[in-house]
Design a protein around this motif. Sequence first.
Motif, PDB file in Angstrom:
ATOM      1  N   GLY A  37       0.954  -0.832  -0.108  1.00 49.58           N
ATOM      2  CA  GLY A  37       0.072   0.251  -0.072  1.00 49.58           C
ATOM      3  C   GLY A  37       0.553   1.430   0.064  1.00 49.58           C
ATOM      4  O   GLY A  37       0.354   1.865  -1.358  1.00 49.58           O
ATOM      5  N   TYR A  38       1.844   1.508   1.164  1.00 53.86           N
ATOM      6  CA  TYR A  38       2.778   2.540   0.933  1.00 53.86           C
ATOM      7  C   TYR A  38       3.625   2.533  -0.938  1.00 53.86           C
ATOM      8  O   TYR A  38       3.923   3.610  -1.012  1.00 53.86           O
ATOM      9  CB  TYR A  38       3.850   2.108   2.307  1.00 53.86           C
ATOM     10  N   ALA A  45       1.807   9.003  -5.923  1.00 54.86           N
ATOM     11  CA  ALA A  45       1.758  10.695  -5.102  1.00 54.86           C
ATOM     12  C   ALA A  45       3.521  11.857  -6.115  1.00 54.86           C
ATOM     13  O   ALA A  45       3.249  12.477  -6.058  1.00 54.86           O
ATOM     14  CB  ALA A  45       2.223  10.937  -4.599  1.00 54.86           C
ATOM     15  N   LEU A  46       4.046  10.510  -6.277  1.00 55.52           N
ATOM     16  CA  LEU A  46       5.159  10.844  -6.936  1.00 55.52           C
ATOM     17  C   LEU A  46       4.641  11.153  -8.465  1.00 55.52           C
ATOM     18  O   LEU A  46       5.785  12.501  -9.822  1.00 55.52           O
ATOM     19  CB  LEU A  46       6.589  10.035  -7.285  1.00 55.52           C
ATOM     20  N   PHE A  52       2.978  17.710 -12.176  1.00 53.00           N
ATOM     21  CA  PHE A  52       2.439  18.922 -12.165  1.00 53.00           C
ATOM     22  C   PHE A  52       3.806  20.232 -11.732  1.00 53.00           C
ATOM     23  O   PHE A  52       4.354  21.075 -12.521  1.00 53.00           O
ATOM     24  CB  PHE A  52       2.194  19.544 -10.426  1.00 53.00           C
ATOM     25  N   ILE A  53       5.352  19.451 -11.359  1.00 59.14           N
ATOM     26  CA  ILE A  53       6.527  20.266 -11.494  1.00 59.14           C
ATOM     27  C   ILE A  53       6.421  20.027 -13.274  1.00 59.14           C
ATOM     28  O   ILE A  53       7.531  21.697 -13.581  1.00 59.14           O
ATOM     29  CB  ILE A  53       7.706  18.904 -11.126  1.00 59.14           C
TER      30      ILE A  53
END
Length: 57
Positions: A37-38, A45-46, A52-53
């Motif tokens: 899960g992590y 998330a990354l 976006f970056i």
Amino acid sequence: MPEVKIREANQVIRQAEQLDYEDEWFELQPVEKKLVGYSLGLGIALLIVFIFIFEVF
């Protein structure tokens, strides 16, 4: 007579293959489920952060 022995041998082989197949898969432990899960969460998330970056889209 030889046919009976061949059938018995084939049956024994099938039983051994079935036992191997049952041992191949097992339930994940709770800590393994958390790690999966992590890892997935961090990866997603990354991915979003990098999109976006670097303004890919």
